[in-house]
Design a protein around this motif. Structure first.
Motif, PDB file in Angstrom:
ATOM      1  N   GLU A  46      80.744  65.808   8.668  1.00 28.38           N
ATOM      2  CA  GLU A  46      82.090  65.260   8.461  1.00 28.38           C
ATOM      3  C   GLU A  46      82.628  64.770   9.791  1.00 28.38           C
ATOM      4  OE1 GLU A  46      84.218  67.917   4.995  1.00 28.38           O
ATOM      5  OE2 GLU A  46      84.901  68.092   7.041  1.00 28.38           O
ATOM      6  N   TYR A  47      83.170  63.554   9.777  1.00 34.18           N
ATOM      7  CA  TYR A  47      83.694  62.995  11.020  1.00 34.18           C
ATOM      8  C   TYR A  47      84.991  62.252  10.730  1.00 34.18           C
ATOM      9  CZ  TYR A  47      78.958  64.087  12.310  1.00 34.18           C
ATOM     10  OH  TYR A  47      77.786  64.758  12.516  1.00 34.18           O
ATOM     11  N   ARG A  48      85.833  62.190  11.739  1.00 33.58           N
ATOM     12  CA  ARG A  48      87.115  61.497  11.604  1.00 33.58           C
ATOM     13  C   ARG A  48      86.992  60.109  12.228  1.00 33.58           C
ATOM     14  NH1 ARG A  48      92.781  64.100  11.723  1.00 33.58           N
ATOM     15  NH2 ARG A  48      94.116  62.274  11.501  1.00 33.58           N
ATOM     16  N   VAL A  49      87.274  59.088  11.419  1.00 30.65           N
ATOM     17  CA  VAL A  49      87.279  57.709  11.883  1.00 30.65           C
ATOM     18  C   VAL A  49      88.733  57.328  12.140  1.00 30.65           C
ATOM     19  CG1 VAL A  49      86.780  55.308  11.277  1.00 30.65           C
ATOM     20  CG2 VAL A  49      85.172  57.116  10.634  1.00 30.65           C
ATOM     21  N   ARG A  50      89.021  56.972  13.360  1.00 29.26           N
ATOM     22  CA  ARG A  50      90.378  56.569  13.744  1.00 29.26           C
ATOM     23  C   ARG A  50      90.572  55.094  13.455  1.00 29.26           C
ATOM     24  NH1 ARG A  50      93.087  60.846  15.228  1.00 29.26           N
ATOM     25  NH2 ARG A  50      92.023  62.386  16.467  1.00 29.26           N
ATOM     26  N   ILE A  51      91.698  54.794  12.832  1.00 28.15           N
ATOM     27  CA  ILE A  51      92.056  53.416  12.509  1.00 28.15           C
ATOM     28  C   ILE A  51      93.145  52.993  13.482  1.00 28.15           C
ATOM     29  CG2 ILE A  51      92.862  51.835  10.722  1.00 28.15           C
ATOM     30  CD1 ILE A  51      90.257  53.341   9.985  1.00 28.15           C
ATOM     31  N   ARG A  52      92.897  51.929  14.208  1.00 27.47           N
ATOM     32  CA  ARG A  52      93.874  51.382  15.157  1.00 27.47           C
ATOM     33  C   ARG A  52      93.984  49.890  14.937  1.00 27.47           C
ATOM     34  NH1 ARG A  52      95.025  55.921  15.235  1.00 27.47           N
ATOM     35  NH2 ARG A  52      94.660  57.407  16.878  1.00 27.47           N
ATOM     36  N   ASP A  53      95.205  49.424  14.755  1.00 34.96           N
ATOM     37  CA  ASP A  53      95.462  47.998  14.525  1.00 34.96           C
ATOM     38  C   ASP A  53      94.615  47.445  13.385  1.00 34.96           C
ATOM     39  OD1 ASP A  53      97.349  47.914  16.614  1.00 34.96           O
ATOM     40  OD2 ASP A  53      95.747  47.605  18.090  1.00 34.96           O
ATOM     41  N   GLY A  54      94.446  48.253  12.335  1.00 33.31           N
ATOM     42  CA  GLY A  54      93.729  47.813  11.141  1.00 33.31           C
ATOM     43  C   GLY A  54      92.216  47.813  11.264  1.00 33.31           C
ATOM     44  N   ASP A  57      88.265  52.029  14.916  1.00 35.05           N
ATOM     45  CA  ASP A  57      87.874  51.783  16.302  1.00 35.05           C
ATOM     46  C   ASP A  57      87.177  52.945  16.985  1.00 35.05           C
ATOM     47  OD1 ASP A  57      90.723  52.199  18.547  1.00 35.05           O
ATOM     48  OD2 ASP A  57      89.998  53.486  16.964  1.00 35.05           O
ATOM     49  N   SER A  58      87.160  54.132  16.375  1.00 38.75           N
ATOM     50  CA  SER A  58      86.398  55.231  16.968  1.00 38.75           C
ATOM     51  C   SER A  58      86.069  56.256  15.892  1.00 38.75           C
ATOM     52  CB  SER A  58      87.182  55.891  18.101  1.00 38.75           C
ATOM     53  OG  SER A  58      88.337  56.529  17.606  1.00 38.75           O
ATOM     54  N   CYS A  59      85.054  57.068  16.189  1.00 35.08           N
ATOM     55  CA  CYS A  59      84.616  58.109  15.262  1.00 35.08           C
ATOM     56  C   CYS A  59      84.275  59.342  16.082  1.00 35.08           C
ATOM     57  CB  CYS A  59      83.385  57.628  14.492  1.00 35.08           C
ATOM     58  SG  CYS A  59      82.732  58.841  13.309  1.00 35.08           S
ATOM     59  N   SER A  60      84.466  60.508  15.493  1.00 29.89           N
ATOM     60  CA  SER A  60      84.196  61.755  16.199  1.00 29.89           C
ATOM     61  C   SER A  60      82.714  62.144  16.184  1.00 29.89           C
ATOM     62  CB  SER A  60      85.039  62.885  15.596  1.00 29.89           C
ATOM     63  OG  SER A  60      84.703  63.089  14.233  1.00 29.89           O
ATOM     64  N   CYS A  61      81.848  61.319  15.605  1.00 34.98           N
ATOM     65  CA  CYS A  61      80.422  61.651  15.546  1.00 34.98           C
ATOM     66  C   CYS A  61      79.731  61.417  16.891  1.00 34.98           C
ATOM     67  CB  CYS A  61      79.724  60.849  14.451  1.00 34.98           C
ATOM     68  SG  CYS A  61      79.396  59.126  14.866  1.00 34.98           S
ATOM     69  N   PRO A  62      78.629  62.104  17.129  1.00 37.15           N
ATOM     70  CA  PRO A  62      77.897  61.925  18.394  1.00 37.15           C
ATOM     71  C   PRO A  62      77.359  60.501  18.577  1.00 37.15           C
ATOM     72  CG  PRO A  62      77.143  63.899  17.251  1.00 37.15           C
ATOM     73  CD  PRO A  62      78.069  63.180  16.325  1.00 37.15           C
ATOM     74  N   ALA A  63      76.941  59.853  17.499  1.00 37.43           N
ATOM     75  CA  ALA A  63      76.366  58.507  17.606  1.00 37.43           C
ATOM     76  C   ALA A  63      77.386  57.494  18.104  1.00 37.43           C
ATOM     77  CB  ALA A  63      75.804  58.061  16.261  1.00 37.43           C
ATOM     78  N   ASP A  64      78.640  57.636  17.703  1.00 31.42           N
ATOM     79  CA  ASP A  64      79.658  56.681  18.139  1.00 31.42           C
ATOM     80  C   ASP A  64      79.916  56.810  19.636  1.00 31.42           C
ATOM     81  OD1 ASP A  64      81.380  54.552  17.053  1.00 31.42           O
ATOM     82  OD2 ASP A  64      83.013  55.787  17.826  1.00 31.42           O
ATOM     83  N   ALA A  65      79.833  58.031  20.146  1.00 33.95           N
ATOM     84  CA  ALA A  65      80.062  58.260  21.574  1.00 33.95           C
ATOM     85  C   ALA A  65      78.903  57.770  22.429  1.00 33.95           C
ATOM     86  CB  ALA A  65      80.296  59.748  21.830  1.00 33.95           C
ATOM     87  N   SER A  66      77.691  57.779  21.867  1.00 29.33           N
ATOM     88  CA  SER A  66      76.517  57.445  22.672  1.00 29.33           C
ATOM     89  C   SER A  66      75.991  56.024  22.458  1.00 29.33           C
ATOM     90  CB  SER A  66      75.392  58.440  22.396  1.00 29.33           C
ATOM     91  OG  SER A  66      74.970  58.325  21.050  1.00 29.33           O
ATOM     92  N   SER A  67      76.584  55.293  21.543  1.00 29.42           N
ATOM     93  CA  SER A  67      76.083  53.955  21.226  1.00 29.42           C
ATOM     94  C   SER A  67      77.047  52.876  21.701  1.00 29.42           C
ATOM     95  CB  SER A  67      75.893  53.840  19.709  1.00 29.42           C
ATOM     96  OG  SER A  67      75.512  52.539  19.358  1.00 29.42           O
ATOM     97  N   ARG A  74      82.027  54.316  10.922  1.00 31.34           N
ATOM     98  CA  ARG A  74      83.012  53.248  11.144  1.00 31.34           C
ATOM     99  C   ARG A  74      82.674  52.033  10.287  1.00 31.34           C
ATOM    100  NH1 ARG A  74      82.996  52.222  17.330  1.00 31.34           N
ATOM    101  NH2 ARG A  74      84.251  50.452  16.680  1.00 31.34           N
ATOM    102  N   VAL A  75      81.395  51.691  10.202  1.00 28.79           N
ATOM    103  CA  VAL A  75      80.979  50.544   9.387  1.00 28.79           C
ATOM    104  C   VAL A  75      81.216  50.848   7.909  1.00 28.79           C
ATOM    105  CG1 VAL A  75      79.044  49.070   8.714  1.00 28.79           C
ATOM    106  CG2 VAL A  75      79.327  49.739  11.114  1.00 28.79           C
ATOM    107  N   ALA A  76      80.961  52.095   7.494  1.00 26.10           N
ATOM    108  CA  ALA A  76      81.187  52.474   6.095  1.00 26.10           C
ATOM    109  C   ALA A  76      82.647  52.268   5.699  1.00 26.10           C
ATOM    110  CB  ALA A  76      80.769  53.921   5.864  1.00 26.10           C
ATOM    111  N   VAL A  77      83.569  52.584   6.587  1.00 24.98           N
ATOM    112  CA  VAL A  77      84.996  52.351   6.308  1.00 24.98           C
ATOM    113  C   VAL A  77      85.290  50.849   6.330  1.00 24.98           C
ATOM    114  CG1 VAL A  77      87.351  52.719   7.151  1.00 24.98           C
ATOM    115  CG2 VAL A  77      85.713  54.614   7.163  1.00 24.98           C
ATOM    116  N   ALA A  78      84.732  50.134   7.299  1.00 25.04           N
ATOM    117  CA  ALA A  78      84.998  48.699   7.446  1.00 25.04           C
ATOM    118  C   ALA A  78      84.523  47.882   6.248  1.00 25.04           C
ATOM    119  CB  ALA A  78      84.347  48.169   8.721  1.00 25.04           C
TER     120      ALA A  78
END
Length: 135
Positions: A46-54, A57-67, A74-78
């Motif tokens: 489970e991860y939190r995807v932050r929505i900024r300006d629609g 723009d960020s996710c609490s998962c390890p892959a988002d921090a390292s990529s 983030r893509v799943a939400v988009a």
């Protein structure tokens, strides 16, 4: 709403995973909790995807921090504009604003209030503006 996917330009592998993995979404004060139900223990994914300006723009998962690019969460939400739109609406309301219900397609959603207590309307009625939580 303008699709955000072209802005992301995710790798094909990430886009495919965002499409076929069994994601569950929960709205959190204008952000989205994404749970990957594809795993034996989904709560560990489970991860939190932050929505900024629609935009997610960020996710609490390890892959988002390292990529360099967006993670699959983030893509799943988009790629799910209804989820993204609801998160944006929730952020506006949580920040004290209001949302417009002009061209909303939720008015045709079925009412499920009879399955709930008298004091709690169903989400479809709240979202369509037919009922309010303060009623």
């Amino acid at each position: 709403m303008t699709p955000v996917l072209p802005e992301f330009d995710p790798p094909v592998r990430v886009l495919k995973r965002a499409q076929y993995e069994a994601f569950a979404f929960e709205l959190l004060d204008g952000d989205v909790r994404v749970r990957n139900e594809s795993y034996a223990d989904p709560t560990a994914h489970e991860y939190r995807v932050r929505i900024r300006d629609g935009v997610p723009d960020s996710c609490s998962c390890p892959a988002d921090a390292s990529s360099d690019g967006p993670c699959k969460h983030r893509v799943a939400v988009a790629i799910r504009p209804r989820i993204l739109d609801l998160a944006i609406q929730m952020r506006v309301v949580a920040d004290g604003g209001s949302t417009s219900r002009g061209d909303d397609d939720t008015a045709d959603l079925p009412c499920e209030c009879e399955q709930l207590s008298e004091a709690l309307p169903c989400w479809n009625c709240i979202d369509a503006g037919r009922r309010d939580l303060s009623e």
